[in-house]
Every structure is written in C-alpha cells, then in structure tokens.
Design an enzyme around this catalytic site. Structure first.
Site, PDB file in Angstrom:
ATOM      1  N   LYS A  14      12.506 -38.114 -34.731  1.00 24.76           N
ATOM      2  CA  LYS A  14      11.685 -39.064 -35.489  1.00 24.76           C
ATOM      3  C   LYS A  14      11.611 -38.653 -36.963  1.00 24.76           C
ATOM      4  CE  LYS A  14       8.026 -38.297 -32.870  1.00 24.76           C
ATOM      5  NZ  LYS A  14       8.590 -37.305 -31.928  1.00 24.76           N
ATOM      6  N   ARG A  86      -0.213 -42.133 -30.882  1.00 25.94           N
ATOM      7  CA  ARG A  86       0.238 -41.278 -29.800  1.00 25.94           C
ATOM      8  C   ARG A  86      -0.571 -41.482 -28.530  1.00 25.94           C
ATOM      9  NH1 ARG A  86       2.850 -36.975 -32.761  1.00 25.94           N
ATOM     10  NH2 ARG A  86       3.476 -35.294 -31.394  1.00 25.94           N
ATOM     11  N   ARG A 120      15.590 -25.671 -33.711  1.00 28.15           N
ATOM     12  CA  ARG A 120      15.070 -26.212 -34.973  1.00 28.15           C
ATOM     13  C   ARG A 120      14.526 -25.086 -35.842  1.00 28.15           C
ATOM     14  NH1 ARG A 120      10.681 -30.941 -35.072  1.00 28.15           N
ATOM     15  NH2 ARG A 120       9.527 -29.545 -33.699  1.00 28.15           N
ATOM     16  N   ARG A 153       8.919 -23.213 -35.867  1.00 33.52           N
ATOM     17  CA  ARG A 153       7.549 -23.695 -35.716  1.00 33.52           C
ATOM     18  C   ARG A 153       6.920 -23.016 -34.516  1.00 33.52           C
ATOM     19  NH1 ARG A 153       7.416 -30.263 -36.191  1.00 33.52           N
ATOM     20  NH2 ARG A 153       6.106 -30.040 -34.344  1.00 33.52           N
ATOM     21  N   ARG A 164       3.818 -29.798 -24.663  1.00 30.18           N
ATOM     22  CA  ARG A 164       3.933 -30.989 -25.517  1.00 30.18           C
ATOM     23  C   ARG A 164       4.602 -32.128 -24.752  1.00 30.18           C
ATOM     24  NH1 ARG A 164       7.085 -28.652 -30.372  1.00 30.18           N
ATOM     25  NH2 ARG A 164       7.166 -30.776 -31.142  1.00 30.18           N
TER      26      ARG A 164
END
Ligand code: AP5
Length: 207
Positions: A14, A86, A120, A153, A164
């Site tokens: 996203k 969300r 990431r 992160r 998550r």
C-alpha cells in the site's frame, strides 16, 4: 478529484504504490501508520498512547484515529487513504466527514506478505521504504535519498507480523464486503512487481 482508499493486508504494498500515486496523480497521501510513527518519534501524547498498540501489532483505538484523520481532510484535494479505514467503525466515521469514491483492494497471499515484511528496511531519518530482495538500496544499510541509516521496523519481527495478520483478518478484512456492497471496490492482483501493480492501479484511477 476523487477520494480513494487503499485496502490490503500488512505488507501488501500500500505505502509503496501510494507514494508514487501521490506524486503522479497529485493526491494528498494520508497514511495513518506513517502519521502514528511520526507521533511516536516525537514522543507526543498521541505517540505515547499509540506506541504500545503498534509494538504489539494491535490497532490504535478508533476514536483516536478518526480525530487524527479528520484534521487532515482538505475538501479541495483528492485524498489517498493508506491503512485507513481499518475497522467498520472507522469506515462509518470517515463517511461523516469525507466521501469515499473508490476503494482499491491489493490482493496478495499471506506467504508473500510475510516474505516482503521480513526483508523490508526503512530509513530511520526520512521513512523511505526498501526491500532487501526487490528494492535494495544502492549502498548496504544506507538510504539512497538522504543517507540515513536503514533499520527494520519493530513490528516487522515475525511474532508481531503474525499478530498484525490476525488483527487484519478479524477487523479489517470485513471492509472488503462492506465496500463491495456499496459498489466501490476494485480488486488488484498485487503479487506481481511494483511497476505492474502501479500500472494496474493507475488504469483503475483513470477509468
Ligand atoms: P501501517 O504502517 O499502516 O502498517 P500496515 O497496514 O500493516 O502496512 P505496512 O506499512 O506494513 O505495509 P504496506 O502495505 O504499506 O507495504 P509496503 O509498501 O511498505 O500500520 C502500522 C501500525 O499502526 C498498525 O499495526 C497499527 O498499530 C497502527 N495503525 C495504522 N493505521 C491504523 C488505523 N487506521 N487504525 C488503527 N491502528 C492503525 O511494502 C512492504 C514491503 O514489500 C517493502 O519492503 C516494499 O519494498 C515491498 N514491496 C512493495 N510492493 C511490492 C511488490 N509489488 N513486489 C515485491 N515487493 C514489494
């Protein structure tokens, strides 16, 4: 100008596609994840409240998110909502202060998002997003844009990613049916290279 919601599981891409859409289509990019990370970095009262939820992979309470987003809505500019709404309560809350014209759902498998999130890396100075496999920086560990150090992160650690994903399935996946029923949902296959995802989304936006 349209208001567009980008929907998809953690790591669907996203933020990656939103950054380019904002540049090329002139959207105001509203990423609730980025906004919350800034608040945490500045250690504001909102950041202090959000930090624990984010570290655990849980959602920050709806009323906190809605009041943060409401302040940013500018009727003159099309907004690209990234990571918001969300929950169904957030979707209903959003309708009270802005219209949603289109919802783009990035469809990608759980295996692929787990792969993407484990590789990431983000710049701790400017927030630019990299991937050790699909978008490595030119120099290892250093941001191409500002020279800042790249870090993982905290919520990309495997146990938090699993939480998550559970939260996404329970609280956010129902938004797919919610927006489908309203005739606003467009599905985009997102398990393909970023350039192809960008082109597919651009086509939908131009239609
Ligand atoms: P947030 O930052 O919004 O996390 P997220 O939705 O889980 O999304 P991500 O940022 O992890 O992934 P993305 O889909 O943007 O993927 P990206 O482009 O980076 O939220 C973090 C936390 O904040 C939440 O857990 C919650 O606590 C809180 N929060 C935020 N919003 C909230 C809300 N509305 N309500 C309540 N709480 C909220 O890509 C991922 C990786 O894949 C990158 O390395 C990238 O380079 C790579 N990649 C991207 N596209 C491709 C592709 N097509 N092919 C291969 N690799 C790709």
């Amino acid at each position: 100008m349209k208001n567009v919601v980008l929907l998809g599981p953690p790591g669907a891409g996203k933020g990656t596609v939103a950054a380019r859409l904002a540049r090329e289509f002139g959207f105001l990019h509203v990423s609730t994840g980025d906004l919350l990370r800034e608040e945490v970095a500045r250690n504001t009262p909102l950041g202090q409240l959000a930090k624990g939820y984010m570290e655990r992979g849980e959602l920050v309470p709806d009323e906190v998110i809605l009041s943060m987003v409401r302040q940013l809505v500018d009727a003159k500019k099309g907004i690209l909502f990234d990571g918001f709404p969300r929950t169904l309560a957030q979707a209903e809350g959003l309708e009270r202060f802005a219209e949603v014209d289109l919802v783009i759902f990035l469809e990608v498998s759980r295996e692929e998002v787990v792969r993407r999130l484990s590789s990431r890396r983000v710049c701790s100075r400017c927030g630019a997003v990299y991937n050790l496999v699909t978008k490595p920086p030119k120099a290892e560990g250093i941001c191409d844009l500002c020279g800042g150090p790249l870090v993982q992160r905290e919520d990309d650690k495997p146990e938090v990613v699993a939480r998550r994903f559970e939260v996404y399935m329970k609280d956010s996946a129902p938004l797919i049916a919610y927006y489908e029923k309203r005739g606003l949902l467009q599905r985009i296959k997102a398990d393909r290279p970023p350039e192809e995802v960008f082109q597919a989304v651009s086509e939908v936006l131009r239609a």
